[in-house]
Design a protein around this motif. Structure first.
Motif, PDB file in Angstrom:
ATOM      1  N   ASP A  92       1.418   6.635  -6.879  1.00 57.88           N
ATOM      2  CA  ASP A  92       0.318   7.538  -7.260  1.00 57.88           C
ATOM      3  C   ASP A  92       0.708   8.994  -7.066  1.00 57.88           C
ATOM      4  O   ASP A  92       0.297   9.864  -7.840  1.00 57.88           O
ATOM      5  CB  ASP A  92      -0.927   7.217  -6.421  1.00 57.88           C
ATOM      6  N   ARG A  93       1.521   9.288  -6.046  1.00 57.68           N
ATOM      7  CA  ARG A  93       1.894  10.669  -5.782  1.00 57.68           C
ATOM      8  C   ARG A  93       2.779  11.232  -6.887  1.00 57.68           C
ATOM      9  O   ARG A  93       2.649  12.407  -7.271  1.00 57.68           O
ATOM     10  CB  ARG A  93       2.624  10.754  -4.448  1.00 57.68           C
TER      11      ARG A  93
ATOM     12  N   ARG B 183       0.831  -1.211   0.000  1.00 56.91           N
ATOM     13  CA  ARG B 183       0.000   0.000   0.000  1.00 56.91           C
ATOM     14  C   ARG B 183       0.859   1.251   0.000  1.00 56.91           C
ATOM     15  O   ARG B 183       0.563   2.222  -0.696  1.00 56.91           O
ATOM     16  CB  ARG B 183      -0.930  -0.024   1.207  1.00 56.91           C
TER      17      ARG B 183
ATOM     18  N   GLU C  24       2.243   1.760  -3.455  1.00 54.14           N
ATOM     19  CA  GLU C  24       1.225   2.273  -4.373  1.00 54.14           C
ATOM     20  C   GLU C  24       0.945   3.754  -4.118  1.00 54.14           C
ATOM     21  O   GLU C  24       0.750   4.531  -5.057  1.00 54.14           O
ATOM     22  CB  GLU C  24      -0.051   1.460  -4.212  1.00 54.14           C
ATOM     23  N   LYS C  25       0.954   4.173  -2.854  1.00 56.51           N
ATOM     24  CA  LYS C  25       0.734   5.589  -2.557  1.00 56.51           C
ATOM     25  C   LYS C  25       1.863   6.444  -3.115  1.00 56.51           C
ATOM     26  O   LYS C  25       1.626   7.507  -3.683  1.00 56.51           O
ATOM     27  CB  LYS C  25       0.623   5.783  -1.042  1.00 56.51           C
TER      28      LYS C  25
ATOM     29  N   ARG D 283       3.059   9.895 -10.014  1.00 58.43           N
ATOM     30  CA  ARG D 283       2.708   9.298 -11.296  1.00 58.43           C
ATOM     31  C   ARG D 283       2.769  10.317 -12.429  1.00 58.43           C
ATOM     32  O   ARG D 283       3.264  10.021 -13.522  1.00 58.43           O
ATOM     33  CB  ARG D 283       1.307   8.681 -11.221  1.00 58.43           C
ATOM     34  N   GLU D 284       2.297  11.553 -12.191  1.00 51.47           N
ATOM     35  CA  GLU D 284       2.305  12.555 -13.249  1.00 51.47           C
ATOM     36  C   GLU D 284       3.730  12.890 -13.681  1.00 51.47           C
ATOM     37  O   GLU D 284       4.033  12.978 -14.872  1.00 51.47           O
ATOM     38  CB  GLU D 284       1.586  13.820 -12.774  1.00 51.47           C
TER      39      GLU D 284
END
Length: 366
Positions: free
Chosen positions: A61-62, A54, A57-58, A64-65
């Motif tokens: 995601d933070r 987890r 994944e966080k 990702r851009e």
């Protein structure tokens, strides 16, 4: 002989036992079924593994851009493709991070868990034999060479200005990527005053298209020749002011050697993309060590190879810098006012700042 009361008690006792056995027989299967259900659906989770996944994944995601943007810039179709291309580098960094330094021996097993009440080790002794060297190194900005690394200042102090200029240019003759100049102190002081007001600016670099088929582009004092200009690259410059490298002047003495200034040139597109992490292609330094004795400021610089700018183009940018920042002493009339106006508009963020006027003024002869 049994009495009627005895028969009644016996009958009630038998009925009670029968009811108890019936209740026990009804409850026992339900408890067994419940236990079977619990055993059927019971699972053992690796809590540490779930938490780590987890968190990973966080983090993904933070950023990702930014990862998608980097993948797009490097020609990858997805973030997974980017990670695959950096797989070997990531493994190498992880391997390096797990290696202990050679000068730090591993702690023995007996000292792995020291007592909470143990006294800390004494601090290492501070050397007292080189205070002057430490003070001198702290006054210099990192990455800036002092003038003493180029010239023997004791010998240069006895030379004339013409001899100093000749030696300074000869000192950089063997380096094809170097830039050098000798600036009168009065000229530098005007540039310095403008730089304090406008520490950032942009300068154009014309990109002409040769029309003779040879592809050669020549440069003169008036700009680039050999073809009509088709476009112009915009370069971002930033001044920096640092403490002087030499010894401080005597108390109460007036000195012009109060600082060492630098200028970094960067492609404007790279600066917009990477900000302060953009790599400059040209760096120059102004040395004021001879300002008091000779009235001269020595300029040294270099162009980094492979970053899209040649030495001739670096000299063009230096001439443009002097033309705009020394607007009071370079030319006059309408040109002086326009150059000063462009500096003021850029520093104040005026929306009327026009790049076309900047290019035209940079190519103006006077």
């Amino acid at each position: 002989m049994a009495t009627p009361t005895t028969y009644l008690s016996t009958a009630l006792l038998r009925r009670s036992c029968s009811s108890t056995s019936t209740v026990t027989s009804l409850c026992t299967p339900r408890v067994s079924a419940l236990r079977i259900v619990q055993r059927r659906w019971a699972r053992v989770h690796n809590v540490r593994f779930v938490t780590t996944q987890r968190q990973a994944e966080k983090v993904l995601d933070r950023y990702r851009e930014k990862l998608e943007e980097k993948a797009r810039l490097e020609g990858h179709r997805s973030v997974d493709s980017l990670k695959e291309s950096y797989k070997e580098k990531i493994l190498e960094v992880k391997k390096t991070a797990t290696i202990l330094p050679e000068d730090v021996p591993p702690a023995p097993a007996s000292q792995a868990s020291p007592s909470a009440f143990a006294q800390p080790p004494p601090p290492p002794p501070v050397p007292q034999d080189k205070p002057a060297e430490k003070k001198q190194s702290s006054s210099n900005a990192p990455g800036i060479k002092p003038l003493s690394s180029y010239l023997d200042l004791e010998k240069v102090a006895t030379l004339q200005n013409k001899e100093v200029e000749y030696i300074w240019r000869l000192r950089h003759a063997n380096d094809p990527l170097s830039l050098c100049a000798v600036i009168p102190l009065e000229t530098y002081e005007r540039i310095y005053q403008s730089a304090r007001k406008h520490p950032q600016f942009v300068l154009p670099l014309p990109r002409p298209a040769a029309d003779d088929g040879s592809g050669d582009v020549k440069q003169s004092d008036q700009g680039f020749e050999g073809g009509e200009r088709s476009a112009a690259d915009i370069h971002f410059l930033q001044w920096g002011f640092h403490p002087p490298a030499g010894p401080p002047p005597a108390p109460g003495a007036k000195s012009s050697n109060t600082h060492t200034s630098t200028v970094l040139f960067t492609h404007l597109a790279a600066f917009k993309l990477h900000g302060t992490y953009a790599q400059p292609h040209t760096a120059i330094t102004h040395h004021l060590d001879l300002a008091d004795s000779h009235g001269l400021v020595l300029l040294s610089g270099s162009v980094t190879e492979g970053r899209g700018v040649s030495v001739e183009e670096g000299r063009w940018l230096l001439m443009c810098l002097q033309k705009f920042y020394d607007y009071a002493g370079h030319g006059g009339g309408i040109g002086r006012e326009k150059r000063q106006s462009l500096l003021n508009k850029f520093s104040s963020g005026d929306q009327s700042f026009d790049l076309t006027e900047l290019v035209d003024e940079a190519e103006r002869i006077s």
